[in-house]
Design a protein around this motif. Structure first.
Motif, short mmCIF file in Angstrom:
data_model
loop_
_atom_site.label_atom_id
_atom_site.label_comp_id
_atom_site.label_asym_id
_atom_site.label_seq_id
_atom_site.Cartn_x
_atom_site.Cartn_y
_atom_site.Cartn_z
N ASN A 1 -11.65 23.95 -15.34
CA ASN A 1 -12.14 24.52 -14.08
C ASN A 1 -11.17 25.54 -13.51
O ASN A 1 -11.58 26.46 -12.79
CB ASN A 1 -12.40 23.41 -13.07
N ASP A 2 -9.90 25.38 -13.81
CA ASP A 2 -8.88 26.29 -13.28
C ASP A 2 -8.75 27.54 -14.14
O ASP A 2 -8.85 28.67 -13.64
CB ASP A 2 -7.54 25.57 -13.19
N VAL A 3 -8.52 27.36 -15.45
CA VAL A 3 -8.19 28.52 -16.29
C VAL A 3 -9.37 29.04 -17.11
O VAL A 3 -9.26 30.10 -17.72
CB VAL A 3 -7.01 28.18 -17.24
N GLY A 4 -10.47 28.29 -17.13
CA GLY A 4 -11.65 28.78 -17.83
C GLY A 4 -11.94 28.04 -19.12
O GLY A 4 -11.10 27.29 -19.65
N ASP A 5 -13.15 28.26 -19.63
CA ASP A 5 -13.57 27.65 -20.89
C ASP A 5 -12.76 28.17 -22.06
O ASP A 5 -12.38 29.35 -22.10
CB ASP A 5 -15.05 27.94 -21.17
N ASN A 6 -12.51 27.26 -23.02
CA ASN A 6 -11.89 27.63 -24.31
C ASN A 6 -10.50 28.24 -24.18
O ASN A 6 -10.03 28.92 -25.09
CB ASN A 6 -12.80 28.61 -25.08
N VAL A 7 -9.84 28.00 -23.05
CA VAL A 7 -8.46 28.48 -22.88
C VAL A 7 -7.49 27.42 -23.39
O VAL A 7 -6.58 27.71 -24.18
CB VAL A 7 -8.18 28.82 -21.41
N PHE A 8 -7.68 26.20 -22.95
CA PHE A 8 -6.86 25.08 -23.42
C PHE A 8 -7.83 24.02 -23.94
O PHE A 8 -8.57 23.42 -23.18
CB PHE A 8 -6.02 24.52 -22.27
N THR A 9 -7.81 23.80 -25.24
CA THR A 9 -8.81 22.92 -25.85
C THR A 9 -8.20 21.72 -26.56
O THR A 9 -8.90 20.99 -27.25
CB THR A 9 -9.65 23.71 -26.86
N GLN A 10 -6.91 21.49 -26.40
CA GLN A 10 -6.25 20.38 -27.09
C GLN A 10 -6.66 19.04 -26.51
O GLN A 10 -6.70 18.86 -25.29
CB GLN A 10 -4.73 20.52 -26.98
N LYS A 11 -6.94 18.09 -27.38
CA LYS A 11 -7.20 16.71 -26.96
C LYS A 11 -5.90 15.92 -26.86
O LYS A 11 -5.82 14.92 -26.16
CB LYS A 11 -8.14 16.03 -27.95
N THR A 12 -4.88 16.36 -27.60
CA THR A 12 -3.59 15.68 -27.57
C THR A 12 -2.49 16.69 -27.32
O THR A 12 -2.66 17.90 -27.56
CB THR A 12 -3.29 14.94 -28.89
N ILE A 13 -1.35 16.20 -26.85
CA ILE A 13 -0.20 17.06 -26.65
C ILE A 13 1.05 16.29 -27.04
O ILE A 13 1.17 15.08 -26.80
CB ILE A 13 -0.11 17.56 -25.19
N THR A 14 2.00 16.99 -27.68
CA THR A 14 3.21 16.37 -28.19
C THR A 14 4.40 16.84 -27.36
O THR A 14 4.62 18.04 -27.20
CB THR A 14 3.43 16.74 -29.66
N ILE A 15 5.16 15.88 -26.83
CA ILE A 15 6.29 16.19 -25.95
C ILE A 15 7.49 15.38 -26.41
O ILE A 15 7.37 14.20 -26.75
CB ILE A 15 5.97 15.84 -24.48
N SER A 16 8.67 16.02 -26.42
CA SER A 16 9.88 15.31 -26.82
C SER A 16 10.88 15.29 -25.66
O SER A 16 10.84 16.14 -24.77
CB SER A 16 10.51 15.97 -28.05
N ARG A 17 11.78 14.31 -25.72
CA ARG A 17 12.93 14.27 -24.80
C ARG A 17 14.18 14.39 -25.64
O ARG A 17 14.38 13.65 -26.61
CB ARG A 17 12.93 12.95 -24.01
N GLN A 18 15.04 15.34 -25.27
CA GLN A 18 16.27 15.58 -26.01
C GLN A 18 17.42 14.77 -25.42
O GLN A 18 17.34 14.26 -24.30
CB GLN A 18 16.61 17.07 -25.99
N TYR A 19 18.49 14.69 -26.16
CA TYR A 19 19.66 13.98 -25.65
C TYR A 19 20.22 14.62 -24.40
O TYR A 19 20.81 13.95 -23.55
CB TYR A 19 20.75 13.90 -26.73
N ASN A 20 20.04 15.93 -24.24
CA ASN A 20 20.53 16.60 -23.03
C ASN A 20 19.59 16.42 -21.84
O ASN A 20 19.82 16.98 -20.78
CB ASN A 20 20.79 18.08 -23.29
N GLY A 21 18.54 15.64 -22.03
CA GLY A 21 17.61 15.34 -20.94
C GLY A 21 16.41 16.25 -20.85
O GLY A 21 15.48 15.98 -20.08
N THR A 22 16.38 17.33 -21.61
CA THR A 22 15.29 18.31 -21.53
C THR A 22 14.01 17.79 -22.16
O THR A 22 14.03 17.21 -23.24
CB THR A 22 15.69 19.62 -22.22
N LEU A 23 12.90 18.01 -21.46
CA LEU A 23 11.59 17.75 -22.04
C LEU A 23 11.12 19.01 -22.77
O LEU A 23 11.20 20.11 -22.21
CB LEU A 23 10.56 17.39 -20.97
N VAL A 24 10.64 18.85 -23.99
CA VAL A 24 10.18 19.99 -24.78
C VAL A 24 8.73 19.76 -25.18
O VAL A 24 8.39 18.73 -25.77
CB VAL A 24 11.04 20.19 -26.04
#
Length: 636
Positions: free
Chosen positions: A101-124
């Motif tokens: 509804n915000d960015v429009g159809d077919n802009v973001f279509t992922q059903k899953t997302i992969t995120i990591s946490r590094q030893y320095n605390g950063t989320l990637v």
């Protein structure tokens, strides 16, 4: 967002990357002491702990990186950016709809997302991708843009490119400013793609589940020094965990400790505390069958320069009270857990991590706790807990179990696998014990075991084996025990667990129609947990019927006669209605209009009418004789 998959590497005993599938409801980690179960929960908690100020749940390379590899790591990786934990989340439909509804159809279509946490605390964010051109078209459609410029603007590769193209035109500058204020300025800084950064910051980041951790150290102390609590004086007698659980109690009761210290009339405060404890106790007694005569009481004791809150447990049956420390650890654990859980009970986006829950509980009380987890927690939260107790394992939910095993290999470390893949007998023991009741109800285990789906198979095979013995044909060897496992979906689990006891196992099965069950069996064969020639299917003897079941070993007229004789509640089926080329069970279901009838009843009828066994056709008997020959050979 729901957690689907976790990879942890280079964290304490996890020297090599371990991939773990997470269940939608409850995931149960089973393993011996010091196998790495707690380390896995800690790593998860540190991914996104519900209290970001708690430094105990943040990564520290000195404390957490495998000690033997720390120096080489520090020399090669000064940025300290190793991805210690990687989580794959599934986005729920409401969140996807909000993004659309915000960015429009077919802009973001992922059903899953992969995120990591590094030893320095950063989320990637590792795999966040957007369709920039689809966004451009959606965004520009809200405004009046000259036709000759529309096409060029829609081809902008990034938000910044679109902003620059809009900014150079005085007539479009207001649109450029709106783009910047609405999207670019709200994106994560330093992201190469501002649209990805915008979606990550506005939609993904606020919805990443928080992790809530509880172990036996979060136990209510029997006595709380109010001055120590107010001044947060942490020492060996008042640990950080005891402070946290005490804070949860006061917060839950709405008690202002500073007022409690200065006020000489304590009754109002005690009333608030007891009202809170009564509410929790009522909830807790619903799942505490061990003793329903216990309740929590509070008293304020004034001592020089301090006031003490004493917590006591009253037994209403014996009319005595004792300090909290004198009651069972199991009771104190369960009550403390409910108090601590109150901190996050109103939050839905939380994943609960329980380290060895109910360790001090009796077997019956552990079963109560297991029921509490499944009935009260799992419908609202994902729960991941560790245990080495067979009483904390539901034998009907072994597919939710992951085993944790310390390989004792200095280069590999701890290993996590599905229960079916585990080979260490000591690690498997709690699962084998959990299956004990089911096994005791259904079978006797022998050195040689033939796994079949149900009791009907046991009856047919036993009766016809005896008939073939009389006729001098192949029958089932006397040292083979037929084991009905209670359903085709449990076969793979039984194979794995019986193998853990070094028993010989073969199986005679209906054709798999469920792809998941078929895949699990294939995995067992590939992992060499069972040999391919020991997995035998009825369709090998019933051509052209495929898929087939044990009932297809009979001629259609033979089985229809059994069915008609046993089921008076259904109209007799004419054998002419049954095709010899398809499964007789599926055809009967269609004729009588039910999904499944009791398959045991025709088998039971056959057992009570031995003259029918004697009249079985040579075609039928030869099929069973061929099957018994295969089974005997497989178990030699």
């Amino acid at each position: 967002m729901r957690l689907k998959h976790v990879t942890v590497s280079k964290y304490k005993s996890f020297l090599t990357a371990q991939d773990v599938e997470i269940e939608e409801g409850v995931t149960r980690l089973v393993g011996k002491n010091e196998s790495g179960k707690t380390a896995f929960l800690e790593a998860l908690a540190k991914f996104n702990y519900f209290d970001p100020k708690d430094e105990r749940f943040s990564f520290d390379k000195t404390r957490d990186y495998p000690r033997n590899e720390l120096k080489p790591y520090e020399q090669k990786n000064p940025e300290n950016d190793h991805k210690v934990i990687i989580c794959v989340f599934e986005l729920e439909n409401d969140l996807l709809e909000s993004i659309k509804n915000d960015v429009g159809d077919n802009v973001f279509t992922q059903k899953t997302i992969t995120i990591s946490r590094q030893y320095n605390g950063t989320l990637v964010y590792l795999d966040l991708k957007v369709n920039q051109l689809a966004f451009n078209k959606h965004f520009l459609s809200k405004y009046t843009v000259p036709t000759e410029k529309q096409s060029t603007l829609e081809k902008s590769a990034t938000l910044n490119d679109l902003y620059e193209s809009l900014s150079v035109d005085a007539d479009l500058k207001s649109i450029a400013n709106t783009l910047k204020e609405t999207y670019i300025d709200k994106a994560f800084p330093k992201w190469s793609n501002s649209l990805e950064g915008y979606i990550a910051k506005v939609f993904i980041s606020p919805n990443i589940p928080e992790f809530w951790y509880f172990d036996e150290y979060f136990m209510l102390p029997p006595q709380i020094s109010l001055n120590k609590f107010q001044n947060k004086k942490i020492d060996v007698n008042f640990t950080q965990e005891q402070y946290d659980i005490s804070s949860a109690l006061f917060s839950l009761a709405g008690v202002d400790v500073s007022k409690l210290i200065t006020d000489n009339n304590h009754e109002a405060f005690i009333s608030e505390l007891e009202a809170t404890s009564n509410s929790i106790t009522d909830q807790f007694l619903e799942y505490w069958s061990t003793n329903s005569n216990l309740e929590i009481q509070f008293e304020i004791q004034t001592v020089p320069n301090d006031k003490l809150l004493n917590i006591r447990i009253r037994n209403t049956k014996h009319r005595v009270t004792l300090p909290l420390k004198n009651r069972s650890k199991g009771f104190v654990w369960f009550f403390s857990f409910l108090v601590w859980f109150s901190r996050i009970e109103s939050h839905e986006n939380v994943i609960i991590l329980l380290d060895e829950p109910g360790l001090n509980l009796h077997a019956d009380a552990q079963n109560d706790l297991l029921r509490y987890i499944d009935e009260k927690l799992a419908p609202h939260y994902q729960v991941i807990y560790t245990t080495h107790s067979p009483f904390m394992i539901d034998s009907t939910k072994l597919h939710e179990v992951r085993t944790v095993y310390d390989s004792n290999d200095a280069k590999i470390g701890s290993l996590i696998s599905d229960a079916l893949e585990e080979k260490d007998s000591a690690t498997l023991f709690p699962l084998q014990a959990a299956l004990g009741y089911d096994i005791a109800q259904n079978l006797y285990i022998s050195p040689k075991n033939l796994l079949v789906e149900g009791v009907a198979d046991l009856v047919y095979l036993t009766l016809i084996s005896d008939r073939l013995r009389v006729l001098g044909k192949n029958y089932l060897d006397d040292d083979i025990t037929i084991v009905p496992v209670g359903g085709l979906d449990k076969v793979a689990t039984f194979i794995s667990l019986l193998r853990g006891n070094k028993l010989k196992v073969s199986c005679l099965l209906d054709t798999f129609t469920d792809q998941k069950g078929k895949a699990r069996m294939k995995d067992l064969i590939q992992e060499k947990i069972i040999k391919d020639n020991k997995v035998i299917f009825f369709d090998e003897f019933t051509s052209p019927i495929n898929p087939s079941e044990i009932e297809d070993m009979f001629l259609p007229e033979e089985y229809i006669a059994l069915f008609n004789a046993e089921f008076s509640e259904f109209a007799d089926i004419n054998v002419g209605e049954i095709s010899p080329n398809y499964s007789v069970i599926q055809q009967i279901n269609k004729i009588i209009g039910v999904k499944r009838f009791n398959h045991y009843r025709p088998a039971n009828y056959l057992s009570k009418n031995p003259q029918i066994i004697e009249s079985l056709s040579d075609i039928t008997l030869n099929k069973f004789s061929e099957a018994f020959e295969r089974i005997n050979k497989a178990l030699k």
